[in-house]
Scaffold this motif. Structure first.
Motif, PDB file in Angstrom:
ATOM      1  N   PHE A  11       0.863  -1.193   0.000  1.00 43.83           N
ATOM      2  CA  PHE A  11       0.000   0.000   0.000  1.00 43.83           C
ATOM      3  C   PHE A  11       0.892   1.234   0.000  1.00 43.83           C
ATOM      4  O   PHE A  11       1.861   1.313   0.746  1.00 43.83           O
ATOM      5  CB  PHE A  11      -0.913   0.024   1.227  1.00 43.83           C
ATOM      6  N   GLU A  12       0.569   2.210  -0.856  1.00 42.13           N
ATOM      7  CA  GLU A  12       1.300   3.478  -0.838  1.00 42.13           C
ATOM      8  C   GLU A  12       0.395   4.601  -1.303  1.00 42.13           C
ATOM      9  O   GLU A  12      -0.563   4.387  -2.054  1.00 42.13           O
ATOM     10  CB  GLU A  12       2.540   3.414  -1.739  1.00 42.13           C
ATOM     11  N   GLN A  13       0.697   5.800  -0.817  1.00 40.40           N
ATOM     12  CA  GLN A  13       0.035   6.995  -1.326  1.00 40.40           C
ATOM     13  C   GLN A  13       0.867   7.538  -2.482  1.00 40.40           C
ATOM     14  O   GLN A  13       2.097   7.572  -2.406  1.00 40.40           O
ATOM     15  CB  GLN A  13      -0.118   8.042  -0.230  1.00 40.40           C
ATOM     16  N   ILE A  14       0.193   7.951  -3.542  1.00 40.77           N
ATOM     17  CA  ILE A  14       0.885   8.474  -4.709  1.00 40.77           C
ATOM     18  C   ILE A  14       0.300   9.843  -5.079  1.00 40.77           C
ATOM     19  O   ILE A  14      -0.833  10.167  -4.711  1.00 40.77           O
ATOM     20  CB  ILE A  14       0.795   7.517  -5.913  1.00 40.77           C
ATOM     21  N   VAL A 126      -4.205   6.463  -4.015  1.00 35.16           N
ATOM     22  CA  VAL A 126      -3.622   5.281  -3.384  1.00 35.16           C
ATOM     23  C   VAL A 126      -3.320   4.229  -4.453  1.00 35.16           C
ATOM     24  O   VAL A 126      -4.025   4.110  -5.455  1.00 35.16           O
ATOM     25  CB  VAL A 126      -4.553   4.678  -2.304  1.00 35.16           C
ATOM     26  N   ARG A 127      -2.254   3.499  -4.201  1.00 35.00           N
ATOM     27  CA  ARG A 127      -1.909   2.354  -5.052  1.00 35.00           C
ATOM     28  C   ARG A 127      -1.587   1.180  -4.137  1.00 35.00           C
ATOM     29  O   ARG A 127      -0.793   1.321  -3.197  1.00 35.00           O
ATOM     30  CB  ARG A 127      -0.708   2.681  -5.935  1.00 35.00           C
ATOM     31  N   PHE A 128      -2.216   0.066  -4.397  1.00 33.44           N
ATOM     32  CA  PHE A 128      -1.985  -1.101  -3.546  1.00 33.44           C
ATOM     33  C   PHE A 128      -2.169  -2.378  -4.354  1.00 33.44           C
ATOM     34  O   PHE A 128      -2.727  -2.368  -5.457  1.00 33.44           O
ATOM     35  CB  PHE A 128      -2.928  -1.090  -2.334  1.00 33.44           C
ATOM     36  N   SER A 129      -1.664  -3.464  -3.797  1.00 36.58           N
ATOM     37  CA  SER A 129      -1.857  -4.769  -4.443  1.00 36.58           C
ATOM     38  C   SER A 129      -2.516  -5.717  -3.459  1.00 36.58           C
ATOM     39  O   SER A 129      -2.248  -5.662  -2.249  1.00 36.58           O
ATOM     40  CB  SER A 129      -0.522  -5.343  -4.936  1.00 36.58           C
ATOM     41  N   ILE A 198      -3.890  -2.068  -7.992  1.00 31.88           N
ATOM     42  CA  ILE A 198      -5.046  -1.174  -8.054  1.00 31.88           C
ATOM     43  C   ILE A 198      -4.633   0.257  -7.746  1.00 31.88           C
ATOM     44  O   ILE A 198      -3.862   0.507  -6.814  1.00 31.88           O
ATOM     45  CB  ILE A 198      -6.130  -1.624  -7.043  1.00 31.88           C
ATOM     46  N   VAL A 199      -5.136   1.203  -8.540  1.00 33.89           N
ATOM     47  CA  VAL A 199      -4.973   2.633  -8.264  1.00 33.89           C
ATOM     48  C   VAL A 199      -6.367   3.234  -8.115  1.00 33.89           C
ATOM     49  O   VAL A 199      -7.260   2.970  -8.921  1.00 33.89           O
ATOM     50  CB  VAL A 199      -4.210   3.344  -9.395  1.00 33.89           C
ATOM     51  N   SER A 200      -6.543   4.028  -7.072  1.00 38.75           N
ATOM     52  CA  SER A 200      -7.845   4.643  -6.825  1.00 38.75           C
ATOM     53  C   SER A 200      -7.642   5.924  -6.031  1.00 38.75           C
ATOM     54  O   SER A 200      -6.520   6.291  -5.669  1.00 38.75           O
ATOM     55  CB  SER A 200      -8.755   3.684  -6.049  1.00 38.75           C
ATOM     56  N   SER A 201      -8.730   6.594  -5.762  1.00 46.41           N
ATOM     57  CA  SER A 201      -8.700   7.812  -4.966  1.00 46.41           C
ATOM     58  C   SER A 201      -8.531   7.482  -3.480  1.00 46.41           C
ATOM     59  O   SER A 201      -9.121   6.519  -2.976  1.00 46.41           O
ATOM     60  CB  SER A 201      -9.997   8.592  -5.182  1.00 46.41           C
TER      61      SER A 201
END
Length: 230
Positions: A11-14, A126-129, A198-201
């Motif tokens: 998980f990371e904030q982008i 946010v981007r996470f797997s 996954i990339v989302s708000s």
């Protein structure tokens, strides 16, 4: 209804969407600003030159140029004029009622934020797997709806997804799911497990960072199920 085991692997904030400003985008934007021969600019210098060119305009004018490029074909001239003022202070990628425009409003704000040294809101996503174990055939067509239902199971009942889309989570249609997941890519897949990137708000899915592993029930939308049976 299918049962799944889910692990949040990363998980990371982008602050920039992957692939959001390609070379062709930057050249097109420079052309829109009447820059001479943008194709001759070195690739490594394109974005910097684009941002410098934007600052030759007032912030509202620059916003209008960017929005004309990213969403002009989907809104009226009057709507874009309004947005070119609102984008200076509002998180349009979260607040604008047309969900399908959110990714382009995000990338527009991000470029303007960088160009004008913070005069625009800072865009956060946010981007996470996740690794999902279970009947992966549910993801063959229109995977977004079953995936958002799975993610909702890893978040509290107070989350926006639950509060705004409770009927869709339980029902047979969740058309908004495609707009909630801005980017969805399969990293790996086996007979009974699949890993998604996954990339989302942040607005929608930041809470998934508190999940480690969990169990979830999910189902495909009715139309997707019917298509799979044909």
């Amino acid at each position: 209804m299918s049962q799944f085991k889910v692990k949040v692997l990363s998980f990371e904030q982008i602050h920039e969407l992957p692939g959001s400003w390609e070379k062709s985008d930057l050249i097109n934007l420079l052309n829109a600003m009447d820059y001479d021969n943008p194709g001759e600019i070195k690739d490594a210098e394109l974005k910097e030159m684009c941002m410098m060119s934007l600052t030759d305009f007032e912030p509202e004018e620059a916003a209008k140029i960017v929005l004309d490029y990213t969403i002009a074909d989907r809104l009226t001239e009057g709507q874009i004029n309004n947005l070119s003022h609102e984008i200076l202070s509002e998180k349009l990628w979260e607040e604008y009622p047309e969900l399908h425009l959110h990714p382009d409003l995000f990338r527009s704000t991000q470029l303007l934020y960088d160009a004008f040294n913070g005069k625009f809101p800072r865009a956060e996503a946010v981007r996470f797997s996740i690794e999902v174990e279970g009947d992966v055939s549910i993801f063959e067509e229109n995977p977004e709806a079953p995936i958002v239902r799975i993610l909702a199971a890893g978040m509290s009942d107070r989350s926006l997804i639950h509060r705004l889309f409770s009927d869709q989570l339980a029902g047979e249609k969740f058309e908004e799911a495609k707009d909630i997941l801005w980017q969805l890519n399969v990293v790996s897949k086996s007979a009974n497990a699949v890993t998604f990137d996954i990339v989302s708000s942040t607005y929608w899915l930041e809470e998934i960072k508190y999940a480690d592993s969990f169990e979830a029930e999910s189902h495909a939308d009715a139309a997707a199920e019917e298509d799979a049976e044909k």
